[in-house]
Design a protein around this motif. Structure first.
Motif, short mmCIF file in Angstrom:
data_model
loop_
_atom_site.label_atom_id
_atom_site.label_comp_id
_atom_site.label_asym_id
_atom_site.label_seq_id
_atom_site.Cartn_x
_atom_site.Cartn_y
_atom_site.Cartn_z
N LEU A 81 5.94 28.48 0.57
CA LEU A 81 6.61 27.48 1.40
C LEU A 81 5.69 26.99 2.51
O LEU A 81 5.60 25.78 2.78
CB LEU A 81 7.88 28.09 2.00
CG LEU A 81 8.65 27.21 2.99
CD1 LEU A 81 9.11 25.92 2.32
CD2 LEU A 81 9.83 27.97 3.57
N LEU A 90 6.66 18.53 1.16
CA LEU A 90 8.08 18.43 1.51
C LEU A 90 8.33 17.29 2.50
O LEU A 90 9.36 17.25 3.16
CB LEU A 90 8.57 19.75 2.11
CG LEU A 90 8.46 20.98 1.19
CD1 LEU A 90 8.98 22.21 1.89
CD2 LEU A 90 9.21 20.76 -0.10
N ARG A 97 14.42 16.91 4.17
CA ARG A 97 13.98 18.00 3.29
C ARG A 97 13.11 19.00 4.05
O ARG A 97 13.24 20.22 3.88
CB ARG A 97 13.21 17.41 2.11
CG ARG A 97 12.85 18.41 1.03
CD ARG A 97 12.08 17.72 -0.07
NE ARG A 97 11.73 18.63 -1.14
CZ ARG A 97 10.87 18.35 -2.12
NH1 ARG A 97 10.30 17.15 -2.14
NH2 ARG A 97 10.58 19.24 -3.05
N TYR A 98 12.22 18.50 4.90
CA TYR A 98 11.34 19.38 5.69
C TYR A 98 12.17 20.21 6.67
O TYR A 98 11.97 21.44 6.78
CB TYR A 98 10.32 18.51 6.44
CG TYR A 98 9.26 19.29 7.18
CD1 TYR A 98 7.99 19.43 6.63
CD2 TYR A 98 9.52 19.87 8.42
CE1 TYR A 98 7.00 20.13 7.31
CE2 TYR A 98 8.54 20.58 9.10
CZ TYR A 98 7.28 20.70 8.54
OH TYR A 98 6.32 21.40 9.21
N LYS A 100 15.29 21.07 6.55
CA LYS A 100 16.10 22.06 5.86
C LYS A 100 15.25 23.26 5.43
O LYS A 100 15.69 24.42 5.52
CB LYS A 100 16.78 21.44 4.64
CG LYS A 100 17.67 22.40 3.88
CD LYS A 100 18.33 21.73 2.69
CE LYS A 100 19.21 22.71 1.92
NZ LYS A 100 19.85 22.06 0.73
N ALA A 101 14.01 22.99 4.99
CA ALA A 101 13.14 24.08 4.52
C ALA A 101 12.76 25.03 5.64
O ALA A 101 12.65 26.25 5.43
CB ALA A 101 11.89 23.49 3.88
N VAL A 106 14.74 31.41 2.68
CA VAL A 106 14.59 31.23 1.24
C VAL A 106 15.65 32.04 0.51
O VAL A 106 15.88 33.21 0.84
CB VAL A 106 13.17 31.64 0.79
CG1 VAL A 106 13.07 31.59 -0.73
CG2 VAL A 106 12.12 30.76 1.44
#
Length: 384
Positions: A81, A90, A97-98, A100-101, A106
């Protein structure tokens, strides 16, 4: 060089139940460890293992070595990640998206692959069986099937971990094999390969691998996909997933067949293989709306990967060359102009009159650029 060999397991019903329970337990344990690692910032293997080792063994029924594997899987997931974030895969730091990551731990699916080392998994090649640790105890005599070439590769070169995978109700083991790299031969010439959509690959020798059948197959799949998406039922969603896997396997098989034939010709004739460098083509090319789906599903990158690793395995040199104007440049006089290619299939030089199939001309240009590039690569370094 590292290769993977996938074999299909043929477990009995009770063995399959034990494998499924093991996969679910390992992934629940990994998800728990991931939450601890995210909350306390423990991204180092030793520190995370010290924190969660006792809990994973007590709460999830794992023995010592599967617990260690689960912790390593978590650490590797966060390392991947971090690398994806740094490489921009991402999106920007402001993208949804970034955000949220980086804001959520994970999580691992119940059917996510689980690595097993030689302490948890042993192979009996003569009997074509494996013995594997499960939450219900050691399961012995689980049969597997593979081709003769795959079995030979496993016996000679298997090394390290093997991943247990469940897909579509079927069980697989993906084993890592460390094969010695053969010495690269000095090529007598180069075989240029032009990749495309209508013609998946065209060589400088004039061999053409057409994509018509693959195109028809994908258009038929697209129509069926539209029909299933219109239904919107759970059954339709499951069928959509099965069709997507089937279409992907079909395209992969086509690419394997094409790359195998090209590498075989190059090896037999003592030549290297040259292809165009097509990285970032989706960002560089502007397309009409009805062409975007075709380009997005075009497996050109996979074909290049297959050519690269098969060539490396066969000891055949492989080069990627500049792709600019390969379909517009005359290989005889060097004149470059867009009008040299009046349509998709034909090439005719406006200066010297050279004419021929456009994709073959592009393959010849790729070959010529590989000749020049190889001279630069193999040229001795200047003395100080």
């Amino acid at each position: 060089m590292k290769l993977v060999v996938q074999v299909k397991l043929l477990p009995e019903p009770e063995q399959a139940s034990a494998l499924e329970a093991t996969l679910h337990a390992c992934n629940r344990a990994a998800t728990y460890a991931s939450h601890i690692a995210f909350a306390k910032g423990l991204m180092e293997r030793n520190r995370l293992q010290k924190e969660v080792y006792a809990d994973l063994k007590a709460a999830f029924g794992l023995s010592a070595q599967p617990t260690v594997r689960a912790v390593k899987k978590v650490v590797d997931a966060y390392a991947t990640l971090k690398a994806n974030l740094r490489a921009g895969r991402l999106g920007q730091s402001t993208s949804k998206r970034y955000r949220k990551a980086v804001s959520t731990p994970v999580a691992f699916r119940p059917q996510a692959a689980q690595p097993f080392d030689d302490r948890c998994l042993s192979w009996q090649y003569d009997a074509r069986t494996v013995s594997i640790w499960t939450v219900d105890g050691r399961m012995k005599g689980i049969r597997f099937t593979c081709s003769a070439d795959q079995l030979k590769t496993l016996v000679q070169y298997r090394k390290g971990e093997s991943d247990l995978v469940q897909r579509g109700g079927k069980w697989f083991l993906i084993a890592t094999c460390d094969m010695p790299e053969p010495d690269l031969c000095e090529p007598v010439d180069w075989l240029g390969v032009d990749r495309g959509i209508v013609n998946l690959a065209t060589t400088s020798d004039g061999t053409n691998f057409q994509g018509r059948r693959l195109g028809r197959y994908r258009r038929w799949q697209a129509r069926k996909r539209t029909e299933l998406q219109a239904k919107g039922t759970r059954s339709a969603t499951r069928r959509l997933a099965r069709r997507a896997h089937k279409e992907r396997r079909h395209a992969t098989q086509v690419n394997h067949r094409i790359s195998k034939e090209i590498v075989s010709v190059a090896q037999r004739t003592g030549r290297g293989i040259a292809v165009e460098e097509l990285g970032g083509i989706r960002e560089r090319v502007r397309l009409h709306r009805d062409q975007r789906g075709t380009l997005s599903s075009w497996p050109f990158r996979q074909l290049g990967q297959h050519l690269a690793y098969k060539a490396k395995r066969a000891g055949v040199p492989f080069l990627e060359v500049d792709a600019r104007h390969t379909s517009q440049r005359c290989p005889r006089c060097g004149h470059t102009e867009r009008a040299n290619r009046p349509d998709r299939d034909r090439f005719r030089c406006l200066r010297c009159g050279l004419a021929g199939p456009a994709d073959v001309v592009a393959g010849v240009n790729v070959r010529n650029r590989a000749r020049s590039a190889w001279v630069l690569v193999t040229a001795p370094a200047p003395s100080p």
